[in-house]
Design a protein around this motif. Structure first.
Motif, PDB file in Angstrom:
ATOM      1  N   CYS A 173       0.708  -1.276   0.084  1.00 52.01           N
ATOM      2  CA  CYS A 173       0.018   0.028   0.196  1.00 52.01           C
ATOM      3  C   CYS A 173       0.855   1.226   0.133  1.00 52.01           C
ATOM      4  O   CYS A 173       1.480   1.613   1.037  1.00 52.01           O
ATOM      5  N   PRO A 174       0.939   2.018  -1.199  1.00 52.28           N
ATOM      6  CA  PRO A 174       1.781   3.156  -1.149  1.00 52.28           C
ATOM      7  C   PRO A 174       1.282   4.222  -0.131  1.00 52.28           C
ATOM      8  O   PRO A 174       2.084   4.940   0.399  1.00 52.28           O
ATOM      9  N   TRP A 175       0.046   4.458   0.055  1.00 49.28           N
ATOM     10  CA  TRP A 175      -0.403   5.202   1.139  1.00 49.28           C
ATOM     11  C   TRP A 175      -0.160   5.125   2.331  1.00 49.28           C
ATOM     12  O   TRP A 175       0.006   6.123   3.365  1.00 49.28           O
ATOM     13  N   CYS A 176       0.352   3.754   2.637  1.00 48.41           N
ATOM     14  CA  CYS A 176       0.909   3.454   3.930  1.00 48.41           C
ATOM     15  C   CYS A 176       2.070   4.075   4.396  1.00 48.41           C
ATOM     16  O   CYS A 176       2.396   4.373   5.568  1.00 48.41           O
ATOM     17  N   ILE A 177       3.058   3.903   3.392  1.00 51.52           N
ATOM     18  CA  ILE A 177       4.308   4.508   3.588  1.00 51.52           C
ATOM     19  C   ILE A 177       4.252   6.081   3.448  1.00 51.52           C
ATOM     20  O   ILE A 177       4.963   6.796   4.271  1.00 51.52           O
TER      21      ILE A 177
ATOM     22  N   ALA B 170      12.225  -1.635   5.505  1.00 48.65           N
ATOM     23  CA  ALA B 170      12.849  -2.173   4.445  1.00 48.65           C
ATOM     24  C   ALA B 170      12.205  -2.926   3.542  1.00 48.65           C
ATOM     25  O   ALA B 170      12.415  -2.801   2.407  1.00 48.65           O
ATOM     26  N   LEU B 171      11.044  -3.261   3.735  1.00 53.23           N
ATOM     27  CA  LEU B 171      10.108  -4.039   2.856  1.00 53.23           C
ATOM     28  C   LEU B 171       9.607  -2.857   1.955  1.00 53.23           C
ATOM     29  O   LEU B 171       9.317  -3.247   0.769  1.00 53.23           O
TER      30      LEU B 171
ATOM     31  N   GLU C  87      10.632  -0.472   0.910  1.00 51.21           N
ATOM     32  CA  GLU C  87      11.820   0.192  -0.034  1.00 51.21           C
ATOM     33  C   GLU C  87      11.957  -0.858  -1.101  1.00 51.21           C
ATOM     34  O   GLU C  87      12.016  -0.550  -2.124  1.00 51.21           O
ATOM     35  N   ALA C  88      12.050  -2.309  -0.495  1.00 49.28           N
ATOM     36  CA  ALA C  88      12.292  -3.203  -1.469  1.00 49.28           C
ATOM     37  C   ALA C  88      11.294  -3.381  -2.528  1.00 49.28           C
ATOM     38  O   ALA C  88      11.485  -3.355  -3.571  1.00 49.28           O
ATOM     39  N   HIS C  89       9.936  -3.104  -2.055  1.00 46.33           N
ATOM     40  CA  HIS C  89       8.662  -3.176  -3.045  1.00 46.33           C
ATOM     41  C   HIS C  89       8.879  -1.861  -3.885  1.00 46.33           C
ATOM     42  O   HIS C  89       8.998  -2.191  -5.095  1.00 46.33           O
ATOM     43  N   PHE C  90       8.649  -0.985  -3.143  1.00 50.59           N
ATOM     44  CA  PHE C  90       8.449   0.403  -4.078  1.00 50.59           C
ATOM     45  C   PHE C  90       9.422   0.888  -4.744  1.00 50.59           C
ATOM     46  O   PHE C  90       9.526   1.555  -5.841  1.00 50.59           O
ATOM     47  N   THR C  91      10.777   0.963  -4.037  1.00 48.83           N
ATOM     48  CA  THR C  91      11.794   1.559  -4.649  1.00 48.83           C
ATOM     49  C   THR C  91      12.754   0.594  -5.466  1.00 48.83           C
ATOM     50  O   THR C  91      13.156   0.750  -6.541  1.00 48.83           O
TER      51      THR C  91
ATOM     52  N   LEU D 245      12.519 -12.547   0.745  1.00 48.51           N
ATOM     53  CA  LEU D 245      12.192 -11.857   2.103  1.00 48.51           C
ATOM     54  C   LEU D 245      13.316 -12.185   3.177  1.00 48.51           C
ATOM     55  O   LEU D 245      13.702 -11.464   3.771  1.00 48.51           O
ATOM     56  N   ALA D 246      13.775 -13.516   3.005  1.00 47.86           N
ATOM     57  CA  ALA D 246      15.131 -13.772   3.918  1.00 47.86           C
ATOM     58  C   ALA D 246      16.268 -12.911   3.530  1.00 47.86           C
ATOM     59  O   ALA D 246      17.052 -12.773   4.672  1.00 47.86           O
ATOM     60  N   ASP D 247      16.363 -12.547   2.385  1.00 48.34           N
ATOM     61  CA  ASP D 247      17.513 -11.735   1.899  1.00 48.34           C
ATOM     62  C   ASP D 247      17.158 -10.378   2.620  1.00 48.34           C
ATOM     63  O   ASP D 247      18.242  -9.770   3.202  1.00 48.34           O
ATOM     64  N   ILE D 248      16.353  -9.991   2.571  1.00 46.76           N
ATOM     65  CA  ILE D 248      16.030  -8.535   2.957  1.00 46.76           C
ATOM     66  C   ILE D 248      16.121  -8.428   4.559  1.00 46.76           C
ATOM     67  O   ILE D 248      16.537  -7.697   5.292  1.00 46.76           O
TER      68      ILE D 248
END
Length: 214
Positions: free
Chosen positions: A15-19, A122-123, A125-129, A140-143
């Motif tokens: 959810c972009p509005w969440c961040i 971190a999640l 950023e991983a998803h949106f950026t 997920l384990a890497d992050i």
């Protein structure tokens, strides 16, 4: 010494509005010098999403009936807001939405290590950026490992689904409280504010809460 303000945030990393809402709230917390503790809670925007996910633009058009032009306009609006808050939305034509049930499980595990907030950030950023695939357990384990958590333990948690019931129960609890959309922010266990409210509104809310306590 005053007790820190308890802030419960129900959200999904899809959810972009969440961040956006969180970054706005964080600025307001800093501006008002509010002592606080944040508790993140799970919500799945798309619990029926298949494992392979779906193209983000196609998903938004299908789910909300928006045109490609409206979808692009919305992206540009969120991108500008993100830029003003120091968060980079880097969508492209291949951006995908994912099922986040496992994401919430690894977050639940991170809470047992006192690192839930760090992993949540971190999640996002991983998803949106970075456009990483959060439906992939190895990603997920890497992050998790990138913020200093044990990668093998993260994988084990996802493989054996040991926190599946905890996540389901927490999701159900918040749904029973009437939460149907995110971000949903509950201040002091009793004041519910939904949607990304903007720095000024959050500042006003925090000021009012402080006055009520006095």
């Amino acid at each position: 010494m005053t007790e820190p303000l308890r802030i419960d945030i129900v959200s999904d990393v899809m959810c972009p509005w969440c961040i956006i809402g969180y970054r706005q709230l964080a600025q307001a917390l800093e501006a008002t010098g509010t002592a606080h503790e944040i508790h993140w809670h799970p919500f799945e925007l798309n619990p029926q999403m298949p494992p392979e996910g779906q193209n983000t633009r196609a998903h938004i058009i299908e789910k909300y009936g928006s045109t490609p032009e409206q979808s692009e306009q919305s992206r540009q609006q969120m991108k500008a807001l993100g830029d003003s808050l120091g968060f980079d939305f880097a969508w492209d034509e291949d951006s995908r939405m994912h099922n986040t049930f496992n994401t919430h499980q690894v977050l639940h595990w991170a809470e047992t290590q006192d690192r839930k907030h760090d992993l949540k950030m971190a999640l996002f950023e991983a998803h949106f950026t970075e456009g990483r695939d959060l439906s992939d357990n190895t990603v997920l384990a890497d992050i998790a490992s990138e913020i200093g958590l044990d990668r093998d333990e993260a994988l084990a948690v996802l493989d054996d689904q040991r926190f599946a019931n905890d996540v389901r129960n927490t999701e159900t609890f918040w749904q029973q409280q009437g939460i149907t959309g995110v971000p949903a922010v509950v201040f002091d266990r009793k004041h519910l504010v939904t949607g990304a409210q903007g720095v000024d509104n959050y500042t006003s809310i925090l000021t009012q809460l402080a006055e009520m306590k006095d």
